[in-house]
Design an enzyme around this catalytic site. Structure first.
Site, PDB file in Angstrom:
ATOM      1  N   SER A 128       0.813  -1.207   0.000  1.00  0.00           N
ATOM      2  CA  SER A 128       0.000   0.000   0.000  1.00  0.00           C
ATOM      3  C   SER A 128       0.851   1.264   0.000  1.00  0.00           C
ATOM      4  O   SER A 128       1.907   1.331   0.638  1.00  0.00           O
ATOM      5  CB  SER A 128      -0.909   0.002   1.231  1.00  0.00           C
ATOM      6  OG  SER A 128      -1.597   1.245   1.358  1.00  0.00           O
ATOM      7  N   TYR A 152      -2.067   5.541  -4.554  1.00  0.00           N
ATOM      8  CA  TYR A 152      -3.121   6.525  -4.342  1.00  0.00           C
ATOM      9  C   TYR A 152      -2.660   7.862  -4.906  1.00  0.00           C
ATOM     10  O   TYR A 152      -1.455   8.131  -5.022  1.00  0.00           O
ATOM     11  CB  TYR A 152      -3.385   6.734  -2.849  1.00  0.00           C
ATOM     12  CG  TYR A 152      -4.178   5.655  -2.161  1.00  0.00           C
ATOM     13  CD1 TYR A 152      -5.387   5.193  -2.674  1.00  0.00           C
ATOM     14  CD2 TYR A 152      -3.735   5.119  -0.948  1.00  0.00           C
ATOM     15  CE1 TYR A 152      -6.123   4.225  -2.022  1.00  0.00           C
ATOM     16  CE2 TYR A 152      -4.465   4.157  -0.278  1.00  0.00           C
ATOM     17  CZ  TYR A 152      -5.668   3.709  -0.817  1.00  0.00           C
ATOM     18  OH  TYR A 152      -6.389   2.754  -0.160  1.00  0.00           O
ATOM     19  N   THR A 178      -5.546   2.511  -7.470  1.00  0.00           N
ATOM     20  CA  THR A 178      -6.815   2.371  -6.774  1.00  0.00           C
ATOM     21  C   THR A 178      -7.689   3.556  -7.145  1.00  0.00           C
ATOM     22  O   THR A 178      -7.365   4.701  -6.821  1.00  0.00           O
ATOM     23  CB  THR A 178      -6.598   2.301  -5.252  1.00  0.00           C
ATOM     24  OG1 THR A 178      -5.895   1.097  -4.952  1.00  0.00           O
ATOM     25  CG2 THR A 178      -7.917   2.286  -4.505  1.00  0.00           C
ATOM     26  N   ARG A 187     -16.590   6.315   7.329  1.00  0.00           N
ATOM     27  CA  ARG A 187     -16.402   5.166   8.207  1.00  0.00           C
ATOM     28  C   ARG A 187     -16.724   5.569   9.640  1.00  0.00           C
ATOM     29  O   ARG A 187     -15.967   6.263  10.313  1.00  0.00           O
ATOM     30  CB  ARG A 187     -14.959   4.658   8.076  1.00  0.00           C
ATOM     31  CG  ARG A 187     -14.620   4.314   6.623  1.00  0.00           C
ATOM     32  CD  ARG A 187     -13.148   4.137   6.362  1.00  0.00           C
ATOM     33  NE  ARG A 187     -12.886   4.062   4.932  1.00  0.00           N
ATOM     34  CZ  ARG A 187     -11.677   4.041   4.387  1.00  0.00           C
ATOM     35  NH1 ARG A 187     -10.598   4.093   5.164  1.00  0.00           N
ATOM     36  NH2 ARG A 187     -11.533   3.976   3.078  1.00  0.00           N
ATOM     37  N   LYS A 242      -7.615  -1.031  -9.880  1.00  0.00           N
ATOM     38  CA  LYS A 242      -8.302  -1.669  -8.761  1.00  0.00           C
ATOM     39  C   LYS A 242      -9.496  -0.836  -8.305  1.00  0.00           C
ATOM     40  O   LYS A 242      -9.387   0.384  -8.155  1.00  0.00           O
ATOM     41  CB  LYS A 242      -7.326  -1.849  -7.590  1.00  0.00           C
ATOM     42  CG  LYS A 242      -7.932  -2.483  -6.339  1.00  0.00           C
ATOM     43  CD  LYS A 242      -6.869  -2.646  -5.264  1.00  0.00           C
ATOM     44  CE  LYS A 242      -7.428  -3.259  -3.997  1.00  0.00           C
ATOM     45  NZ  LYS A 242      -8.326  -2.323  -3.276  1.00  0.00           N
ATOM     46  N   HIS A 266     -13.167  -2.307  -2.066  1.00  0.00           N
ATOM     47  CA  HIS A 266     -12.306  -1.638  -1.089  1.00  0.00           C
ATOM     48  C   HIS A 266     -12.658  -2.121   0.323  1.00  0.00           C
ATOM     49  O   HIS A 266     -12.673  -1.341   1.288  1.00  0.00           O
ATOM     50  CB  HIS A 266     -12.457  -0.116  -1.182  1.00  0.00           C
ATOM     51  CG  HIS A 266     -11.243   0.655  -0.762  1.00  0.00           C
ATOM     52  ND1 HIS A 266     -10.456   1.363  -1.631  1.00  0.00           N
ATOM     53  CD2 HIS A 266     -10.661   0.820   0.453  1.00  0.00           C
ATOM     54  CE1 HIS A 266      -9.469   1.940  -0.985  1.00  0.00           C
ATOM     55  NE2 HIS A 266      -9.569   1.619   0.302  1.00  0.00           N
ATOM     56  N   ARG A 269     -15.317  -0.360   2.483  1.00  0.00           N
ATOM     57  CA  ARG A 269     -14.913   0.826   3.250  1.00  0.00           C
ATOM     58  C   ARG A 269     -15.203   2.132   2.514  1.00  0.00           C
ATOM     59  O   ARG A 269     -14.998   3.205   3.079  1.00  0.00           O
ATOM     60  CB  ARG A 269     -13.420   0.741   3.580  1.00  0.00           C
ATOM     61  CG  ARG A 269     -13.075  -0.415   4.485  1.00  0.00           C
ATOM     62  CD  ARG A 269     -11.582  -0.737   4.483  1.00  0.00           C
ATOM     63  NE  ARG A 269     -10.750   0.334   4.986  1.00  0.00           N
ATOM     64  CZ  ARG A 269     -10.574   0.604   6.286  1.00  0.00           C
ATOM     65  NH1 ARG A 269     -11.193  -0.114   7.201  1.00  0.00           N
ATOM     66  NH2 ARG A 269      -9.771   1.586   6.670  1.00  0.00           N
ATOM     67  N   GLY A 306     -14.140 -10.548   0.875  1.00  0.00           N
ATOM     68  CA  GLY A 306     -14.919 -11.571   1.548  1.00  0.00           C
ATOM     69  C   GLY A 306     -14.483 -12.988   1.318  1.00  0.00           C
ATOM     70  O   GLY A 306     -15.197 -13.919   1.737  1.00  0.00           O
ATOM     71  N   ARG A 328      -8.331  -8.384   5.257  1.00  0.00           N
ATOM     72  CA  ARG A 328      -8.476  -8.528   6.708  1.00  0.00           C
ATOM     73  C   ARG A 328      -7.886  -9.833   7.270  1.00  0.00           C
ATOM     74  O   ARG A 328      -7.266  -9.799   8.337  1.00  0.00           O
ATOM     75  CB  ARG A 328      -9.943  -8.400   7.093  1.00  0.00           C
ATOM     76  CG  ARG A 328     -10.479  -6.969   6.926  1.00  0.00           C
ATOM     77  CD  ARG A 328     -11.931  -6.847   7.363  1.00  0.00           C
ATOM     78  NE  ARG A 328     -12.410  -5.476   7.227  1.00  0.00           N
ATOM     79  CZ  ARG A 328     -13.055  -5.019   6.149  1.00  0.00           C
ATOM     80  NH1 ARG A 328     -13.280  -5.823   5.112  1.00  0.00           N
ATOM     81  NH2 ARG A 328     -13.466  -3.763   6.101  1.00  0.00           N
TER      82      ARG A 328
END
Length: 381
Positions: A128, A152, A178, A187, A242, A266, A269, A306, A328
């Protein structure tokens, strides 16, 4: 799951089946997340676990993969081989690591530990922009292993372009733009916690606050399709786009010079109530079929969002993804066990994928074809 055992046993003591600290003989991601929650500061856990608004997209992402069903092939004796290529680069597994920020909050070694774990397993890591170690530091942690750099839009066009150049010079194999973050998602957990990077950590690829130029009133907050070819030229790397969830956008990106399309929400998020990656993937794959990358190869498609089991990954491959990426789960592995924890997650899911492939008569990732899956019509769409 080597390296994740929590309770210290006496020398020679064997783990008991009823020992609550005994590691299960399989990858238990719910247990791993629970243990990560115990070791992380609450605002840090919320940062990693949380999503936009009501977090419906976060909750729906794993279940969306379960809305598909596998159609196993029988009488095909095979031993699954997970090796594949991503943009021509050989990898040992089609399960890789998605870019996720501020890994130094999860473990002191942060991205360096994640990089070493990916190299150990033969998986591809995407680093990242919002890392706690620099582009060059993460590359040097495992210099012979393939990695991509996620980009980014930074505090000035010049700084963003410089990051792209540095990624190419440091040996990264692709640049991942991204594009689903023209503004930060709302958030609620982070707003409630007034989240800030803990003291002692740095955004290593961002300019120091005193060096950040002010953006002019007319400065664009977003990229355009023209930036795809521009960043490919700046970095001398193939570009992966992405954050794509629509077929028409995927085609436009491919025709603007993208070598690959990455289907992603993302992590839920950015936009809540967004279409899950598991449902967006077939449309994107169908749309870019026949599109050609700048090097003359077919445009590849990847997916995240997921994936929590080997069977999820097999569904994704059958739907046309060349690779799946984890966010995650690797955060929980890093928090609990450092590099060993990340390696355990990658290994566990790769072993589950190989097992599912064998049971379905699939020898390699390329043999997972669309006829292997069907939408489960009796389940909610």
């Amino acid at each position: 799951m080597t390296g994740l055992t929590q309770r210290r046993r006496e020398p020679g003591e064997e783990p008991r089946p009823d020992d609550p600290d005994r590691e299960p003989p399989y990858l238990d991601l719910d247990r791993l997340e629970a243990r990560a929650r115990e070791v992380l500061a609450p605002p840090v856990y919320d940062y990693y676990a949380g999503g936009a608004e009501t977090e419906s997209s976060v909750q729906e992402a794993p279940q969306a993969w379960r809305s598909w069903r596998l159609r196993p092939r029988v009488l095909r004796a095979t031993q699954a081989d997970l090796a594949t290529t991503l943009l021509g680069t050989p990898v040992g597994t089609p399960i890789g690591i998605a870019p996720w920020a501020y890994q130094g909050m999860a473990h002191p070694d942060g991205e360096l530990a994640t990089r070493r774990a990916a190299a150990r397993v033969g998986a591809l890591m995407t680093v990242s922009t919002s890392a706690t170690h620099s582009v060059e530091e993460v590359a040097a942690a495992a210099p012979d292993a393939p990695a991509w750099f996620q980009l980014y839009r930074q505090h000035s066009p010049e700084h963003t372009a410089d990051l792209a150049r540095r990624a190419g010079a440091a040996g990264y194999r692709a640049l991942v733009l991204t594009v689903d973050l023209p503004v930060l998602g709302r958030r609620r957990r982070d707003l409630r916690n007034d989240f800030a990077l803990p003291a002692g950590l740095r955004m290593a690829n961002h300019p120091a606050p005193d060096d950040r130029p002010a953006l002019s009133a007319n400065a664009s907050t977003s990229w355009t399709f023209d930036d795809i070819a521009r960043f490919a030229e700046i970095s001398d790397l193939p570009v992966v786009v992405k954050g794509v969830l629509r077929g028409d956008d995927a085609v436009a990106c491919a025709r603007a010079g993208a070598s690959a399309i990455w289907v992603s929400t993302h992590g839920g998020r950015q936009v809540d109530l967004v279409v899950p990656s598991a449902h967006a993937l077939p449309e994107v794959v169908d749309a870019v079929r026949g599109e050609v990358a700048p090097d003359g190869s077919d445009v590849e498609v990847y997916v995240d969002g997921g994936v929590r089991a080997g069977s999820d990954a097999l569904v994704a491959l059958a739907l046309g993804a060349r690779a799946v990426f984890l966010g995650r789960p690797t955060a929980w592995g890093l928090a609990v066990g450092g590099a060993d924890g990340v390696a355990a997650v990658l290994t566990g899911l790769s072993e589950e994928l190989a097992h599912a492939m064998t049971l379905c008569g699939v020898a390699t990732p390329h043999d997972a074809t669309p006829d292997l899956v069907v939408r489960a019509g009796w389940l909610p769409r």
